[in-house]
Scaffold this motif. Structure first.
Motif, short mmCIF file in Angstrom:
data_model
loop_
_atom_site.label_atom_id
_atom_site.label_comp_id
_atom_site.label_asym_id
_atom_site.label_seq_id
_atom_site.Cartn_x
_atom_site.Cartn_y
_atom_site.Cartn_z
N MET A 10 0.84 -1.20 0.00
CA MET A 10 0.00 0.00 0.00
C MET A 10 0.87 1.25 0.00
SD MET A 10 -3.02 1.46 0.08
CE MET A 10 -4.35 0.42 0.77
N VAL A 11 1.86 1.29 0.89
CA VAL A 11 2.75 2.45 0.96
C VAL A 11 3.48 2.61 -0.37
CG1 VAL A 11 4.81 3.41 2.05
CG2 VAL A 11 3.07 2.28 3.45
N GLU A 12 3.95 1.52 -0.92
CA GLU A 12 4.72 1.56 -2.16
C GLU A 12 3.92 2.15 -3.32
OE1 GLU A 12 6.25 -1.67 -5.45
OE2 GLU A 12 6.49 -2.19 -3.34
N ILE A 13 2.69 1.67 -3.51
CA ILE A 13 1.93 2.13 -4.69
C ILE A 13 1.43 3.56 -4.51
CG2 ILE A 13 1.27 -0.24 -5.28
CD1 ILE A 13 -1.58 0.46 -4.32
N LEU A 14 1.13 3.97 -3.28
CA LEU A 14 0.70 5.35 -3.06
C LEU A 14 1.85 6.32 -3.33
CD1 LEU A 14 -1.51 5.01 0.15
CD2 LEU A 14 -2.29 5.25 -2.21
N ARG A 15 3.03 5.99 -2.84
CA ARG A 15 4.18 6.86 -3.08
C ARG A 15 4.57 6.85 -4.56
NH1 ARG A 15 7.50 5.55 2.53
NH2 ARG A 15 6.45 7.17 3.77
N ALA A 16 4.43 5.71 -5.21
CA ALA A 16 4.74 5.64 -6.64
C ALA A 16 3.80 6.53 -7.45
CB ALA A 16 4.65 4.20 -7.13
N GLU A 17 2.61 6.78 -6.92
CA GLU A 17 1.65 7.65 -7.60
C GLU A 17 1.95 9.12 -7.34
OE1 GLU A 17 -1.24 7.45 -10.43
OE2 GLU A 17 -0.58 5.67 -9.32
N GLY A 18 2.98 9.40 -6.52
CA GLY A 18 3.38 10.76 -6.24
C GLY A 18 2.77 11.36 -5.00
N LEU A 19 2.22 10.52 -4.13
CA LEU A 19 1.56 11.01 -2.92
C LEU A 19 2.52 11.07 -1.74
CD1 LEU A 19 -1.68 8.93 -3.37
CD2 LEU A 19 -1.64 11.42 -3.20
N LYS A 271 9.26 15.65 1.00
CA LYS A 271 7.89 15.81 0.53
C LYS A 271 7.32 14.48 0.04
CE LYS A 271 5.06 18.48 -2.72
NZ LYS A 271 5.05 19.57 -3.75
N LEU A 272 8.19 13.64 -0.53
CA LEU A 272 7.77 12.33 -1.00
C LEU A 272 7.62 11.32 0.14
CD1 LEU A 272 9.94 11.89 -4.23
CD2 LEU A 272 7.54 12.58 -4.06
N GLY A 273 8.06 11.70 1.34
CA GLY A 273 7.93 10.82 2.48
C GLY A 273 9.20 10.09 2.86
N PHE A 274 10.32 10.39 2.20
CA PHE A 274 11.58 9.74 2.53
C PHE A 274 12.18 10.38 3.78
CE2 PHE A 274 11.41 9.09 -2.16
CZ PHE A 274 11.32 7.70 -2.13
N THR A 275 12.95 9.60 4.52
CA THR A 275 13.59 10.08 5.74
C THR A 275 15.02 9.56 5.81
OG1 THR A 275 12.78 8.16 7.00
CG2 THR A 275 11.39 10.15 7.00
N GLY A 276 15.77 10.08 6.79
CA GLY A 276 17.13 9.59 7.03
C GLY A 276 18.03 9.74 5.83
N LYS A 277 18.82 8.68 5.54
CA LYS A 277 19.75 8.72 4.42
C LYS A 277 19.03 8.84 3.08
CE LYS A 277 23.47 6.12 6.69
NZ LYS A 277 24.32 4.91 6.62
N ASP A 278 17.76 8.45 3.04
CA ASP A 278 17.00 8.57 1.80
C ASP A 278 16.55 9.99 1.53
OD1 ASP A 278 17.17 5.84 1.23
OD2 ASP A 278 15.43 5.39 2.48
N ALA A 279 16.82 10.90 2.47
CA ALA A 279 16.47 12.31 2.30
C ALA A 279 17.70 13.18 2.55
CB ALA A 279 15.33 12.70 3.23
N SER A 287 13.17 9.18 -6.64
CA SER A 287 12.77 10.58 -6.46
C SER A 287 13.00 11.39 -7.73
CB SER A 287 13.51 11.20 -5.27
OG SER A 287 14.91 11.14 -5.46
N TRP A 288 14.06 11.07 -8.46
CA TRP A 288 14.35 11.79 -9.72
C TRP A 288 13.24 11.54 -10.74
CZ3 TRP A 288 17.90 15.35 -11.22
CH2 TRP A 288 18.01 15.62 -12.60
N ASP A 289 12.84 10.31 -10.90
CA ASP A 289 11.80 9.99 -11.87
C ASP A 289 10.49 10.70 -11.52
OD1 ASP A 289 13.57 8.43 -13.27
OD2 ASP A 289 12.80 6.52 -12.52
N ARG A 290 10.21 10.84 -10.22
CA ARG A 290 8.97 11.50 -9.81
C ARG A 290 9.05 13.02 -10.00
NH1 ARG A 290 7.44 8.40 -4.17
NH2 ARG A 290 7.92 6.30 -4.89
N LEU A 291 10.26 13.58 -10.02
CA LEU A 291 10.41 15.01 -10.20
C LEU A 291 10.11 15.44 -11.63
CD1 LEU A 291 11.18 17.65 -8.77
CD2 LEU A 291 13.57 17.20 -9.37
N LYS A 292 10.34 14.53 -12.59
CA LYS A 292 10.02 14.79 -14.00
C LYS A 292 10.73 16.05 -14.52
CE LYS A 292 5.58 12.36 -14.20
NZ LYS A 292 5.80 11.55 -13.01
N VAL A 293 12.05 15.97 -14.52
CA VAL A 293 12.87 17.07 -15.03
C VAL A 293 12.81 17.06 -16.55
CG1 VAL A 293 15.21 18.01 -15.17
CG2 VAL A 293 14.41 16.93 -13.04
N PRO A 294 12.41 18.16 -17.18
CA PRO A 294 12.30 18.17 -18.65
C PRO A 294 13.64 17.87 -19.32
CG PRO A 294 11.20 20.08 -17.70
CD PRO A 294 11.96 19.43 -16.58
#
Length: 298
Positions: A10-19, A271-279, A287-294
């Motif tokens: 559940m956590v995985e798919i919600l975060r993958a949707e950008g929540l 903002k994506l919900g990451f903490t610790g070394k992941d932030a 996180s890069w793919d979710r940022l959608k850099v042109p």
């Protein structure tokens, strides 16, 4: 029919949707499974809380109240569009509803009028409580409606369901009026658009004309981001961070990787919900793919 999602999935798919997802206390083992079955699951049900304030609303949905123990749903969607997960398993949210409605959800056909209360909905539906007074006056911010759309789409995509597997409480149980303030038909159109890859549609019908697929900068690898790096990719990244409300820049952004870039990117990871070394502010692929850099034009 489908097997219920695990807490981790559940956590995985919600975060993958950008929540942005918040895990509340012991939500992963918080349920009413001792009082009845959980699953197979057939759909997603949307509610409003008739409360105000994020902390108070989340606490009520986690704890329940006299005569109705918690959890009162699986997730609470606040006004900012954040998801607060409060239960995993059977939850006291749907109650008894119409078996004809359940049949239509399973078959993904047009919903009939709900005129019976003969079927256990807590067994068959994921439930999301959305913070709103339900008086027809309390506003529904776009961020909140988009989060409803994203959460429902994430679950539908995982199970292979269409938007017809998403209903409002008012479409399930006679006498209920939630969610009040937007139409479920409009929300289903938004979900359908997102499932087709178009993102939020604002309740409008999808554009039948084919749209060019956006081009994004591929992840250059974490080693790319180091002091002295100078690239237009860094500028493009910084502009996206500003657009996402994660700017920690006093000036810029510019092409040189700086401490301001790192701190801005750390805000994005958080903002994506990451903490610790992941932030830590060093971009990773997720996180890069979710940022959608042109992508740079060549």
């Amino acid at each position: 029919m489908a097997k219920p999602l695990s807490a981790s999935k559940m956590v995985e798919i919600l975060r993958a949707e950008g929540l942005t997802v918040h895990e509340v206390r012991n939500w992963r083992t918080h349920n009413r499974n001792t009082k009845g079955p959980w699953g197979p699951v057939n759909g997603v049900m949307i509610h409003h809380t008739v409360t105000s304030g994020t902390e108070a609303s989340v606490n009520i949905c986690y704890n329940g109240y006299s005569g109705l123990p918690g959890p009162l749903c699986h997730g609470v969607i606040d006004k900012k569009g954040h998801i607060h997960l409060v239960g995993n398993g059977r939850a006291n949210h749907a109650g008894l509803g119409d078996s004809d409605v359940l049949r239509a959800v399973i078959n993904e056909t047009r919903l009939p009028s709900d005129n019976e209360a003969d079927t256990d909905g807590n067994r068959h539906f994921y439930g999301f409580e959305c913070i709103n007074l339900g008086d027809g006056k309390d506003p529904w911010p776009e961020a909140q409606k988009e989060a409803i759309e994203k959460a429902a789409a994430a679950i539908c995509r995982h199970h292979g369901w269409s938007e017809r597997s998403v209903i409002g409480h008012k479409e399930w149980q006679p006498g209920k009026q939630d969610p009040r303030g937007f139409t479920m038909d409009g929300m289903r159109r938004r979900i359908a658009d997102r499932l087709k890859g178009g993102g939020g549609g604002g309740g409008k019908d999808p554009d039948p004309k084919p749209q060019p697929k956006p081009s994004y900068e591929p992840f250059p690898g974490s080693a790319f981001f180091h002091p002295g790096q100078n690239s237009p990719v860094v500028t493009a990244m910084g502009r996206r961070l500003v657009a996402e409300g994660c700017s920690r820049y006093e000036e810029g952004p510019g092409p040189e990787w700086t401490e301001a870039d790192r701190r801005s990117y750390a805000a994005w990871q958080q903002k994506l919900g990451f903490t610790g070394k992941d932030a830590d502010g060093i971009p990773g692929k997720v996180s890069w793919d979710r940022l959608k850099v042109p992508a740079r034009r060549t």
